[in-house]
Design an enzyme around this catalytic site. Sequence first.
Site, short mmCIF file in Angstrom:
data_model
loop_
_atom_site.label_atom_id
_atom_site.label_comp_id
_atom_site.label_asym_id
_atom_site.label_seq_id
_atom_site.Cartn_x
_atom_site.Cartn_y
_atom_site.Cartn_z
CD GLU A 167 -23.07 35.46 100.05
OE1 GLU A 167 -22.46 36.28 100.75
OE2 GLU A 167 -23.01 34.22 100.24
CD GLU A 376 -20.82 31.22 97.52
OE1 GLU A 376 -20.28 31.43 98.62
OE2 GLU A 376 -20.92 32.07 96.62
#
Length: 484
Positions: A167, A376
């Site tokens: 991320e 995720e």
Amino acid sequence: MQFKKNPVFPARFMWGASSAAWQVEGAVNEDGRTPAIIDLNSKTKKGYADNSIASDHYHHYKKDVHLMKEAGFTSYRFSIAWSRIYPDDSGVVNQLGLDFYNNLIDELVKNGIEPIVTLYHYDMPVWVDKKYNGWYGRGIIAAFDQYARTCFKEFGDRVKYWLSINEQNMQICYGKWLGVCKKDDTWFEDQWKVNNIMNVCHAKAVIACHELVENGKIGPVPGYVPIYPETCKPEDQIAAQNAEELTEKVWNDFYAHQKYNGFIKAYWRENDIDPDIRPEDLDDFSKAKIDFFGVNCYRSNTAKYAASDAEPKDYILNKSGEKGNLQFPVVPGIYALTSNPFVKTTDWDWEIDPIAMRYSLRYIWDHYQLPMVITENGYGAHEEVSEDGRVHDPERVAFMRDQIFQVGRAIQDGCEVIGYNPWSFTDLLSTGNGMSKRYGLVFINTTDNDVRDLSRIPKDSYYWYSNLIKSNGQNWGEESNGKL
Ligand code: BGP
């Protein structure tokens, strides 16, 4: 499109779950590991347990892998702690750190579970931070390259799926929250220099993986949050596009096309920002062809028009776990985020939106035509053991059922999706809410104030997920909601 039949998942689909070293391992001072910036950052977010024990996966990894095997996992995504491999600036590898990951990888492979390994998940060693000024200094590039190359050489015979930086977009957009930003007042400009250095590190990792790992595949892991316009007002549509560019598309375009897109170049020009891109960076970018996208997707957002003279507002995340405690950002002249009346939310005000999963996968596929693995996706909740000794999490079962069904729909839409690895396998530390916000399929008997016995208790969602994956996505169970 509407489909008359339920989705069929491809053979060899990677069904697993996800974790990150600092959130799950504990043992922060053992076997030579030295502190990481996130250890210090997690201590500032009181009151909750810091990561010195976390879920104690470091000492329970065999039990944890056994539970994965029992559930029928075919993959497991985890990250390597850089400061276990290189604890200081001597350039000497820590054998005990290598041993831990070698043992974990061997245990996974022995049990038929494909390791999917993240190189960097927020845990820069403190020595790197001090020596090179964190992500602000170009010295980190060589240090990261050395660390990545060591991982590829040591583990690449068994690990074929690699992820570069977790991320990156969220680390830039929420730099203060995730400990990347060192100086608030210059972050507006600094973030793009930091981002360029991260891009170079990503590129170095991609190049080294292809050089050193036979049949190795590597991709980035963007946090992907689809952004819907609040209304069909054309200005809201542009605001949604602006938000999408500045929080995710700039990164995704970069990874896939190996260069900065026109939007961000115009943004830099307009704002007199110099991201300090060097000719050698462009050379690295041109060689860094990714193989797939890791996709972290939990939720959607909604954007609306914001006038140039609107009052600017920061994004203040809900840290309390009681609904209604968040502040949406307003970026004057660009976009404002707002609530979506069509979706429910978690106790932390995260939108519960399974269609966002289908949308994300279609969006990424349509734009980049690269395989995707979900790295995720998950439901954070307050949870405790019931009087019957079990952990009942019907909301998570419903969440996962609906999300996975939409993954299936995206596959029916024509997207190439190769795996689903929700967050998280066991309970582990949330970035801001410790053990109060649990995501696991397996409960860890510990709390923020009391370490308890750290026993592992599979939740109802574990058994539900196990049934689904053992049938390769056909057995939706009693909680099927008609999806049978
Ligand atoms: C992702 C991070 C994870 C994880 C997850 C849940 O952005 O990659 O590390 O923490 O979000 O977020 P949180 O822990 O804040 O609920």
